[in-house]
Design a protein around this motif. Structure first.
Motif, mmCIF file in Angstrom:
data_model
loop_
_atom_site.group_PDB
_atom_site.id
_atom_site.type_symbol
_atom_site.label_atom_id
_atom_site.label_comp_id
_atom_site.label_asym_id
_atom_site.label_seq_id
_atom_site.Cartn_x
_atom_site.Cartn_y
_atom_site.Cartn_z
ATOM 1 N N ASP D 337 17.842 -14.664 12.407
ATOM 2 C CA ASP D 337 18.652 -15.658 11.695
ATOM 3 C C ASP D 337 17.787 -16.574 10.849
ATOM 4 N N GLY D 338 16.646 -16.927 11.389
ATOM 5 C CA GLY D 338 15.765 -17.829 10.665
ATOM 6 C C GLY D 338 15.253 -17.203 9.382
ATOM 7 N N MET D 339 15.015 -15.888 9.439
ATOM 8 C CA MET D 339 14.546 -15.218 8.220
ATOM 9 C C MET D 339 15.632 -15.260 7.153
ATOM 10 N N ARG D 340 16.848 -14.998 7.579
ATOM 11 C CA ARG D 340 17.970 -15.036 6.636
ATOM 12 C C ARG D 340 18.111 -16.457 6.053
ATOM 13 N N ASP D 341 18.032 -17.429 6.914
ATOM 14 C CA ASP D 341 18.081 -18.838 6.476
ATOM 15 C C ASP D 341 17.007 -19.134 5.445
ATOM 16 N N ALA D 342 15.810 -18.668 5.733
ATOM 17 C CA ALA D 342 14.690 -18.916 4.823
ATOM 18 C C ALA D 342 14.988 -18.299 3.465
ATOM 19 N N ALA D 343 15.453 -17.037 3.480
ATOM 20 C CA ALA D 343 15.741 -16.342 2.222
ATOM 21 C C ALA D 343 16.832 -17.074 1.442
ATOM 22 N N GLN D 344 17.897 -17.408 2.134
ATOM 23 C CA GLN D 344 19.016 -18.061 1.453
ATOM 24 C C GLN D 344 18.600 -19.410 0.877
ATOM 25 N N THR D 345 17.770 -20.118 1.635
ATOM 26 C CA THR D 345 17.339 -21.427 1.150
ATOM 27 C C THR D 345 16.395 -21.275 -0.036
ATOM 28 N N ALA D 346 15.574 -20.243 -0.009
ATOM 29 C CA ALA D 346 14.699 -19.984 -1.156
ATOM 30 C C ALA D 346 15.542 -19.743 -2.395
ATOM 31 N N VAL D 347 16.597 -18.977 -2.226
ATOM 32 C CA VAL D 347 17.478 -18.673 -3.356
ATOM 33 C C VAL D 347 18.222 -19.933 -3.807
ATOM 34 N N LEU D 348 18.674 -20.693 -2.855
ATOM 35 C CA LEU D 348 19.364 -21.937 -3.201
ATOM 36 C C LEU D 348 18.422 -22.877 -3.958
ATOM 37 N N ASN D 349 17.201 -23.019 -3.466
ATOM 38 C CA ASN D 349 16.238 -23.907 -4.129
ATOM 39 C C ASN D 349 15.981 -23.467 -5.568
ATOM 40 N N ALA D 350 15.859 -22.164 -5.771
ATOM 41 C CA ALA D 350 15.599 -21.676 -7.120
ATOM 42 C C ALA D 350 16.790 -21.969 -8.024
ATOM 43 N N ASN D 351 17.982 -21.680 -7.528
ATOM 44 C CA ASN D 351 19.168 -21.939 -8.347
ATOM 45 C C ASN D 351 19.328 -23.429 -8.654
ATOM 46 N N TYR D 352 19.024 -24.241 -7.663
ATOM 47 C CA TYR D 352 19.151 -25.687 -7.863
ATOM 48 C C TYR D 352 18.169 -26.167 -8.919
ATOM 49 N N ALA D 364 15.662 -17.460 -19.243
ATOM 50 C CA ALA D 364 15.580 -16.101 -19.776
ATOM 51 C C ALA D 364 16.855 -15.337 -19.494
ATOM 52 N N THR D 365 17.489 -15.664 -18.376
ATOM 53 C CA THR D 365 18.764 -15.029 -18.052
ATOM 54 C C THR D 365 19.744 -16.118 -17.634
ATOM 55 N N PRO D 366 20.992 -15.980 -18.001
ATOM 56 C CA PRO D 366 21.975 -17.007 -17.648
ATOM 57 C C PRO D 366 22.431 -16.834 -16.210
ATOM 58 N N GLY D 367 23.144 -17.813 -15.718
ATOM 59 C CA GLY D 367 23.819 -17.672 -14.428
ATOM 60 C C GLY D 367 22.899 -17.761 -13.231
ATOM 61 N N LEU D 368 23.376 -17.182 -12.141
ATOM 62 C CA LEU D 368 22.662 -17.293 -10.871
ATOM 63 C C LEU D 368 21.395 -16.454 -10.883
ATOM 64 N N CYS D 369 20.453 -16.880 -10.074
ATOM 65 C CA CYS D 369 19.220 -16.120 -9.918
ATOM 66 C C CYS D 369 18.973 -15.922 -8.425
ATOM 67 N N MET D 370 17.944 -15.205 -8.116
ATOM 68 C CA MET D 370 17.546 -15.089 -6.721
ATOM 69 C C MET D 370 16.523 -16.200 -6.406
ATOM 70 N N HIS D 371 15.390 -15.846 -5.832
ATOM 71 C CA HIS D 371 14.428 -16.831 -5.350
ATOM 72 C C HIS D 371 13.546 -17.387 -6.459
ATOM 73 N N GLU D 372 13.644 -16.804 -7.658
ATOM 74 C CA GLU D 372 12.829 -17.289 -8.771
ATOM 75 C C GLU D 372 13.598 -17.099 -10.056
ATOM 76 N N PHE D 373 13.131 -17.779 -11.095
ATOM 77 C CA PHE D 373 13.803 -17.642 -12.395
ATOM 78 C C PHE D 373 12.756 -17.843 -13.475
ATOM 79 N N VAL D 374 13.115 -17.385 -14.668
ATOM 80 C CA VAL D 374 12.175 -17.436 -15.781
ATOM 81 C C VAL D 374 12.763 -18.292 -16.896
ATOM 82 N N LEU D 375 11.958 -19.225 -17.371
ATOM 83 C CA LEU D 375 12.340 -19.999 -18.555
ATOM 84 C C LEU D 375 11.573 -19.441 -19.741
ATOM 85 N N THR D 376 12.132 -19.618 -20.903
ATOM 86 C CA THR D 376 11.384 -19.233 -22.111
ATOM 87 C C THR D 376 11.207 -20.449 -23.013
#
Lengths: 478, 436, 436, 478
Positions: D337-352, D364-376
């Motif tokens: 469960d903790g691993m899942r929590d960690a992953a989800q929080t990583a994704v939430l932090n990136a989106n936030y 670089a891409t619109p909308g939701l992302c996973m654990h990282e995102f790219v700006l241009t």
């Protein structure tokens, strides 16, 4: 930077402890705390970064030159820390059976044996946790000694005016009256004054030798003789032992009891103000009064014993054990010759630095010194308005810890340097040049010294405000 | 052979020349010839490798017990890994007392935070930067209460023996009197205390929980002391304090204690940590270093050593204590420990220690180790034993268990959050076997 | 239950709201429903205290031998305390590859210093910032030598078996050939080598001292390789290198080796350190990170990752190696180790290891363990055994001694500066007893 | 600051080793080194201060925010370090008898069991020392598999154009030809292009999912099916596993082999560039080819076994064992469960963080992302002349590590942010505000960004000079 409390977020936590695996038990209501408890709520990242940030706002020996007089800020060997962290030392309960803690007891016994050889004493206790604690213990021993002889009139302790403040304070704590003994113009004890002060009410003398001017009192044998002849005992404040270890022994100088600062002379780290160890060594006549739980060896087996007329405990258990472990490492590394080398080099370094600085300012005493020396900024201040404080604060901007300021009290505008033996010639040369530049700037641009430091994490603090309106804790209401 | 000297022989010669002496011994001209040493009667120095081997061999001569049910003044609580990690930072380790505030904010702020946490734990108004240990803290607290008129300290006989001894030693030094308040059923005898109290008593010292682990009626004790015009000093266990009535709630003037449970290893008795806190009315009498908040020349918040006018280096023989070096790094350990635990975590540690002790007591009762004293206790308790204590403990030691501490009439058992149910059940099983 | 998440439930809600989704699962809209997990088939998380106890229990299941006479690729040399102390600094531990030179000078400078030390040890002109271990370093060195015309590597059969295997695996990947140079009397057979060499051979790999501890004729091997137009790679022991002819003196084009003896613990095989250095002619072919000196915008000396045009993130499929993460912290350990030892200290470590091995060999000879191979050796040597090796070693293990490594026809013994005469004498005494 | 070599003083030394206690033995002259050996000659003080100074010229995770995309710079727990330092792990010889190293072997077996559950794989090897090493190993396994079936025509590896540079490099090292597969405009794999590329010469596909744009490829099942149907195997580059652990498994996505970066996803420290661990997990069909010395349990006893058709060794022994120890600590702490929590929080932090930054710059891409995102910074550069590099360098002045610059290559002026789950909302808010300020300044005062950083220990280095006139070592002659 923010305080831990300001970084706290309600509900945040580290997950350190498991849930309860036995039936729960409820604390009776009448004992239960009602008052709220505000401890910070933080993640491990928060804590780690907080202290990392704090660590960058500290100057330790590992960060650079630290010639804080009377504090012997020598290098703290990495081995000491590695050894003191061994589970075979850290995991031992102080009350576990002696047969399961023979290694710890041997550490104490071995350290005692070596330190007795270094000081010329008969036995040593490690119970005192710091130098001042050692002074207190030593004076209790002197008191117990006189009492045991029915010699109840000895209520006075003689203390030279160059002494550390702890000496008179310790004497008072032990119920003695302090008699200040003036120094003669050469910085040593005024023998005549001493002869006058010593008498049937003299319990003892407390002396630091070399003294706080960095001078070995050439009359040392006469001094201790005078006190002995008056029926008093001689107490050696070992704060400055680093100058003479392996060269001369307090025991041979006529001292009956000595405290050592293991955290100074024997290279254990100062930890931002402790823990230290104020080991106390005594000659035969004081052995019967030693604090309790003294380690004794019999046929290779170690036991704790209480002295017949023990003064009791000055703290729980056996002292700051892990500090003794570190000191023992150091003593084993150096051996007898190494200790002498260290002392001689400390003295050489002090004399060298003094020599380099003398063209630029006034020394409190001329000629050779021991492991430390005192400069006076009296003239500088008159000429330029720049004080010892200003000079010290200016040193901060160069990544150097200042010397001890305004001590000893008998020297106006004093700066007391103790470079220690673990500093290199390169460092001393650099320090001298830097200080020379600062002193030159005192004449050309005194304002810049009044304004110093400017490159440190904070500027000069308002100490008066701190003392007048004390804020001694974070307020959650504010 | 070991050495930490950077100077080479050549450099030493250069420096001697600059100083103007021909050889290093000449620097010691003031030392009378009769006491100059030829050498010390010690083995020659060793290499680091040899010292490391010797010291490891000494450590190996000790036995680290796998399971510990002994407290009696030194407690095997869990130490979070972050505590060691933070406090091993060399900057903290190798600095001294923060005299120079400009380059010591790291240590000063950490002490200010520590002081705040100790105030929170105790409910008091002011804390110092630490003293040597719990026993010397108690003795210093007694000294804070004494004046010319009130010179006697009343000390609970149910306090830790080393604390009592230390108070006695300190008081003997100051020619002050100590009287022990007798116990009844493993607790301080309140009636006896009331009968003893007189108007030359400076203070009453009580320990909560007491040496036998029993919970005392601290409020009533404090009230009795105050009624007689004496101060009330409460010695506490800092983890128990998370769920027990705070010293403030018990009416204490001064709270002291042994801080070892807050992240310090057992370490054969030290270094530990003495904490001291008091009410607003008394803070100017607190011994030792105290850190205060102020502002710097740029009007930024910062921290300094303050109220130094109390201290020995200013007051000299008029100082009420001589302490200067304290247990700063241990105080930092405590602060990191408390920061890592938080309020919830500390309460959990207390509650787990409490629950496990009560489970153990119940199980022991079942196999013929009845509790010696009635009433509430915390994480320690005394049981009688069907066989001599030494015999029982030796058997446990053979199974790598450090059993309780032998005391008069039985064994003083202790649990912490580290003692799992499995460990407790194994202990009980073993005891059953021993006594069968 | 364990977690290193700072976010509280409330904060997560705020953040979800800001992002514009109602629940955290909605962030995974792209994940096909068919493969979304309900949960992992794993035990629930634990508290730090429980994990600590479990991991300590695992460590306790291993036996740490008091005395070690085994090398065979992993050496029990003394590790100065300063090595651990320095390399435990969190700044070094928690940083990554120094891409941002402005805030990474600490790591960049330490690597530059490491590269310099490796160049000094090997006598070569350029070193990289490290590779995974000695075996992969050897394999990467072979790759440096290959081109279209020269595709075969000749590898001494007296090299460490894991090194041979790794070279074989790497070469198999690249569809390149490896041929083993046979041994004669525990050494590389030079005549056989000369007979094998042909103009499609890329390189000759020799290990000095070789797996059996024997000293090879490295110069002659190098000369033979060069004569055939092949490169010469010398694998060395970095402590032995302090007193043995340097790879440069032996004519090597590339020097590689296992850096573990330079301050890395045995650690069940890793992390260790692969070092690689080469001549000026080859440095642009070195794989991995390389740090170079330059100046910053203020014209101050500084250090940067350089020659990146060789690397995979620039060249992609045209890169000759894919390495990016290496063993940077191990390289720092090696640098601190070498700084602490200095030239004299390293030579002493080598000389002590050598002398002790020769003393042990002599003593073993006396009790019926003759050396299997004639000629010079360094700190390891093979003896025959009067009883089966397994039987002998088991007896030593019972006395807390890890004996030599069993190899065909005997035991491969090893000494380092840590093996005292007393330990050696005790070993010999015990063996005498076993075989009596 | 000076180099160790510049601080060296001839004759200075640490006293580490004892003198020889056995008869001396002389190395034959023909083997003896003649070439001088210049190692620095220093005291322990020198060394300690040198590295203390260096440590202050480094930014680690403990120093502050470190959103270096694709590197998963999460917090490194203190417990991991404490456990990895236990003598019961550090003191074990890799070749000591198996019965004396069962704890180490259990660590490997237990870590394998957990990681197989996390990835949906059958077995795992820890021999590879880093991610790229894992790729190499994984491709060797694919190669061995095809060979074992006599399927020798499969010489090509398909690699999307958004891949890390290691992917094509690893394929080349393994003797494969690289076929680049373009991305479709939405940043995912272009399915048509993939179908075209896949065929009887396809050995396999290497895919990072979520990809380097921070997108989970919604066609993932189709992608792996296409490759499988062409007879190829699917390789999962686990660099980005932190986004999906506990949420979805590479095994279930259709991957046959996966490498994990234990030093990224599983919280072991990066050490300034290593040591890492590039554990490789495989499905049944690849088990027979695993690297040698694979731990196997039988009746509670662990042994090393070599797979039947093992590819051999990719390094000596069993991998970076102590890194696996740390990862196991972490996995035990978190549990499933903790691993899942960690992953989800990583994704939430990136989106936030992405959400907070989007008003100020282009993603670089619109909308939701996973654990990282790219700006241009493409527009910014056109408008102001301020490049992604300038923005990144400006961040240095605020005590923040910049994101990954100029990657992935398919995005111009890319800045790739990966905040990870161990950063707090407070940090993300602060970071966003700081970056917004920098971006605003790009318009008002672009020069200041070109000149950044100014508050760092050094200014921008001359990288061209470094590459053109390589100085790769200190020169003692200079």
């Amino acid at each position: 930077m923010n305080l831990l409390f300001e970084k706290s977020v309600p509900g945040r936590a580290c997950t350190l402890l498991p849930d309860c695996d036995v039936p729960n038990a409820a604390l009776p209501e009448q004992f239960a705390r009602q008052q709220p408890l505000h401890l910070p709520e933080l993640s491990e990242t928060d804590i780690s970064r907080h202290y990392t940030e704090l660590s960058k706002r500290v100057h330790g020996v590992n960060d650079g030159f630290y010639p804080l007089g009377s504090c012997t800020m020598k290098y703290n060997p990495a081995l000491n820390e590695e050894i003191a962290a061994l589970p075979g030392f850290t995991g031992i309960h102080p009350l576990q059976p002696e047969y399961t803690a023979q290694g710890c007891m041997e550490v104490l016994a071995e350290a005692e044996r070596i330190l007795c050889a270094v000081t010329g004493m008969e036995a040593m206790t490690f119970q005192p946790a710091a130098g001042a604690h050692g002074e207190f213990t030593g004076l209790l021993l002197i008191k117990a000694y006189h009492r045991s002889r029915g010699d109840l009139q000895r209520t006075k302790i003689l203390v030279p005016d160059s002494a550390h403040g702890t000496n008179p304070a310790s004497a008072t704590m032990t119920g003695f009256e302090v008699v200040n003994v003036p120094s003669s113009p050469d910085g040593c004890v005024d023998l005549d004054a001493l002869r006058k002060a010593a008498g049937p009410d003299t319990a003892g003398l407390m002396l630091t030798n070399p003294n706080t001017l960095g001078l070995f009192d050439k009359n040392i044998l006469e001094i201790t003789r005078i006190v002995h002849e008056a029926g008093g005992l001689n107490y050696y404040d070992g704060a400055n032992l680093n100058a003479v270890m392996g060269v001369a022994r307090p025991g041979d100088m006529g001292f009956d009891v000595v405290h050592l600062n293991l955290h100074k002379t024997f290279s254990t780290p100062h930890g931002g103000g402790g823990p230290g160890s104020g080991a106390v060594g005594v000659k035969d006549l004081l052995v019967p009064f030693l604090p309790n739980r003294h380690v004794v060896e019999k046929d290779g087996h170690y036991t704790f014993e209480d002295a017949e007329q023990t003064i009791g405990s000055v703290k729980a258990f056996y002292g700051n054990f892990l500090v003794v472990v570190r000191a023992l490492c150091y003593m084993k590394m150096l051996g007898g010759d190494g200790m002498r080398d260290a002392a001689q080099t400390a003295v050489l370094n002090a004399n060298y630095l003094k020599k380099l600085l003398e063209p630029y300012c006034d020394a409190a005493t001329p000629g050779l010194c021991m492991h430390e020396f005192v400069l006076t900024m009296e003239h500088l201040k008159k000429e330029t308005g720049v004080s010892a404080m200003d000079v010290a604060k200016s040193m901060l901007d160069y990544g150097m810890h200042p010397p001890t300021m305004y001590f000893p009290l008998i020297v106006p505008e004093a700066l007391m340097f103790e470079p220690t033996e673990t500093e290199s010639k390169e460092t001393l040369d650099w320090a001298a040049q830097t200080i020379a530049e600062i002193l030159e700037r005192a004449h050309t641009d005194p304002e810049s010294l009044h304004a110093a430091p400017t490159r440190t994490p904070i500027r000069r603090p308002d100490e008066v405000r701190a003392a007048r309106t004390p804020k001694l804790r974070y307020s959650f209401d504010a | 052979m070991g050495s930490y000297l950077p100077s080479t022989a050549g450099q030493k010669r250069q420096m001697l020349e600059a100083v103007g002496v021909s050889q290093i011994e000449a620097l010691y001209d003031n030392v009378p010839a009769s006491i100059r040493l030829d050498g010390l009667d010690l083995a020659p120095g060793l290499s680091e490798m040899e010292v490391s081997a010797q010291m490891c061999a000494l450590a190996d001569k000790n036995h680290v017990f796998h399971t510990i049910f002994r407290g009696a003044g030194a407690y095997d609580h869990y130490i979070p890994a972050i505590v060691e990690r933070v406090c091993n930072k060399e900057e903290f380790l190798t600095a001294y007392t923060p005299y120079q505030a400009e380059i010591s904010q790291g240590i000063l702020q950490s002490i200010f935070e520590y002081q705040t946490m100790i105030c929170e734990l105790t409910g008091m108004d002011a804390s110092n930067a630490s003293v040597y240990d719990g026993a010397s803290a108690a003795a210093e607290a007694v000294a804070m209460c004494r004046d010319r008129k009130r010179n006697r300290a009343l000390v609970s006989a149910a306090a830790h023996p080393a604390v009592i001894q230390t108070i006695q030693t300190y008081c003997a030094g100051a020619d002050a009197e100590v009287a022990l308040i007798p116990t009844k059923d493993g607790r301080t005898d309140l009636d006896a205390l009331r009968a003893m109290l007189c108007d030359t008593d400076a203070c009453v010292y009580l320990q909560q929980p007491n040496f036998y682990g029993n919970l005392e009626d601290a409020e009533a004790t404090g009230a009795a002391a105050h009624e007689a015009g004496a101060k009330f000093i409460l010695g506490i266990h800092p983890i128990a304090a998370a769920i027990l009535k705070s010293p403030r709630e018990c009416g204490a003037d001064i709270a002291v204690g042994e801080g070892q449970p807050l992240g310090m290893p057992l370490a054969f008795g030290g270094p530990y940590l003495g904490f001291m806190a008091c009410t607003q009315a008394l803070f100017r009498k607190l011994p030792g270093r105290i850190v205060g908040e102020t502002v710097d020349a740029a009007d930024e918040r910062c921290f300094v050593l303050t109220l130094q006018a109390r201290e020995q280096h200013i007051r000299r023989e008029k100082a009420s204590s001589n302490i200067c070096s304290n247990q700063a790094l241990c105080a930092m350990r405590a602060a990191v420990y408390l920061a890592a635990m938080g309020s919830q975590g500390l309460q959990k540690a207390a509650q787990l220690s409490y629950a496990k002790a009560h489970y153990l007591a119940e199980e022991l009762e079942k196999i013929g180790f009845p509790r010696r004293y009635p009433g509430a206790f915390f994480q320690e308790f005394v049981t009688e034993t069907p066989l001599p204590a030494e015999q029982i403990l030796a058997k446990l030691e053979a199974h790598d268990i450090l059993g309780g501490y032998p005391v008069e009439g039985g064994i003083l058992w202790c649990t912490t959050e580290k003692n799992t149910k499995a460990q407790i059940d194994a202990l009980v099983g073993l005891l059953k076997e021993v006594c069968a």
